[in-house]
Design an enzyme around this catalytic site. Structure first.
Site, PDB file in Angstrom:
ATOM      1  N   ASP A 276      17.355 -27.521  -2.626  1.00 36.49           N
ATOM      2  CA  ASP A 276      18.182 -28.711  -2.719  1.00 36.49           C
ATOM      3  C   ASP A 276      18.413 -29.264  -1.311  1.00 36.49           C
ATOM      4  O   ASP A 276      19.462 -29.046  -0.706  1.00 36.49           O
ATOM      5  CB  ASP A 276      19.515 -28.316  -3.371  1.00 36.49           C
ATOM      6  CG  ASP A 276      20.186 -29.474  -4.079  1.00 36.49           C
ATOM      7  OD1 ASP A 276      19.608 -30.576  -4.076  1.00 36.49           O
ATOM      8  OD2 ASP A 276      21.278 -29.272  -4.623  1.00 36.49           O
TER       9      ASP A 276
ATOM     10  N   LYS B  46      13.130 -24.258  -6.279  1.00 35.54           N
ATOM     11  CA  LYS B  46      13.225 -25.658  -5.841  1.00 35.54           C
ATOM     12  C   LYS B  46      14.465 -25.805  -4.964  1.00 35.54           C
ATOM     13  O   LYS B  46      15.584 -25.610  -5.439  1.00 35.54           O
ATOM     14  CB  LYS B  46      13.294 -26.597  -7.037  1.00 35.54           C
ATOM     15  CG  LYS B  46      13.195 -28.075  -6.653  1.00 35.54           C
ATOM     16  CD  LYS B  46      13.188 -28.962  -7.889  1.00 35.54           C
ATOM     17  CE  LYS B  46      12.881 -30.413  -7.521  1.00 35.54           C
ATOM     18  NZ  LYS B  46      13.819 -30.981  -6.559  1.00 35.54           N
TER      19      LYS B  46
END
Length: 215
Positions: free
Chosen positions: A45, A43
């Protein structure tokens, strides 16, 4: 009697690239799934950005549909391919060996694009074909072919994935202080909604930044 001249076949009209497509969003979970139906990605940022390529025309839409191509012109220009494509991905800045949203915001505030990187993770349209009904894994396969076949280099990167047990990616992501992982069903189409086909599992179970910027 004059000879009848056969008319040439009608030219097939070029497909019109659609406008902004509302993104597919992940559902927050506390534990990653496992098994053959799932793939897992880091994931990132950063800012969710949907690139639209149509010949020499480039657009870069934020998650809310704003065209920020001027702010992301270096990335849009680096996605140098012929024809048409709509690519889903994340713009990030890497700081101290991980993506850092605060550093990204600072760079954008200064108008500095030198450190911007684009991780492409989905392909929604390619040369007149809407790919959203295809499976997740098929779309990723076409995306990798598009990037490799056109020899795209930094700041464009293909988002690699791990197959099978999401915990095997989540544990190192936690040790390295990454934000988390996103798990995706391999057989699912792309839907403009928050769906159960995408799970986001955060290493710290809280929202650090505005949700309307995230995957």
């Amino acid at each position: 009697m004059a000879k009848r001249i056969k008319a040439p076949p009608a030219k097939r009209p070029e497909a019109v690239l659609p406008g902004f497509i509302s993104p597919q969003l992940a559902t927050l979970k506390t534990k990653p799934p496992s098994g053959a139906p799932w793939i897992h990605e880091i994931k990132y940022d950063g800012y969710r950005v949907q690139l639209h390529i149509d010949g020499d025309t480039r657009k870069a839409f934020t998650r809310n549909g704003h065209n920020w191509v001027e702010r992301f012109s270096a990335i849009a220009g680096a996605f140098n391919i012929p024809g048409q494509a709509i690519v889903d991905g994340e713009v990030v800045v890497i700081h101290e060996e991980r993506t850092n949203f605060s550093e990204l915001q600072a760079d954008l505030g200064r108008g500095d694009q030198d450190r911007l990187i684009y991780f492409a993770f989905d392909l929604l349209w390619l040369d007149g074909q809407d790919l959203r009904k295809m499976s997740q894994l098929a779309r990723k396969g076409l995306l990798k072919e598009l990037i490799d076949g056109n020899n795209l280099k930094e700041p464009i990167f293909y988002s690699e994935h791990h197959e099978g047990d999401g915990q095997e990616l989540f544990e190192p992501a936690s040790r390295l202080n990454y934000e988390g992982i996103v798990s995706k069903r391999v057989d699912a189409p792309y839907r403009s909604d928050r769906v159960e086909a995408w799970h986001k599992i955060k290493t710290v179970q809280r929202e650090k930044f505005p949700e309307n910027l995230r995957v």
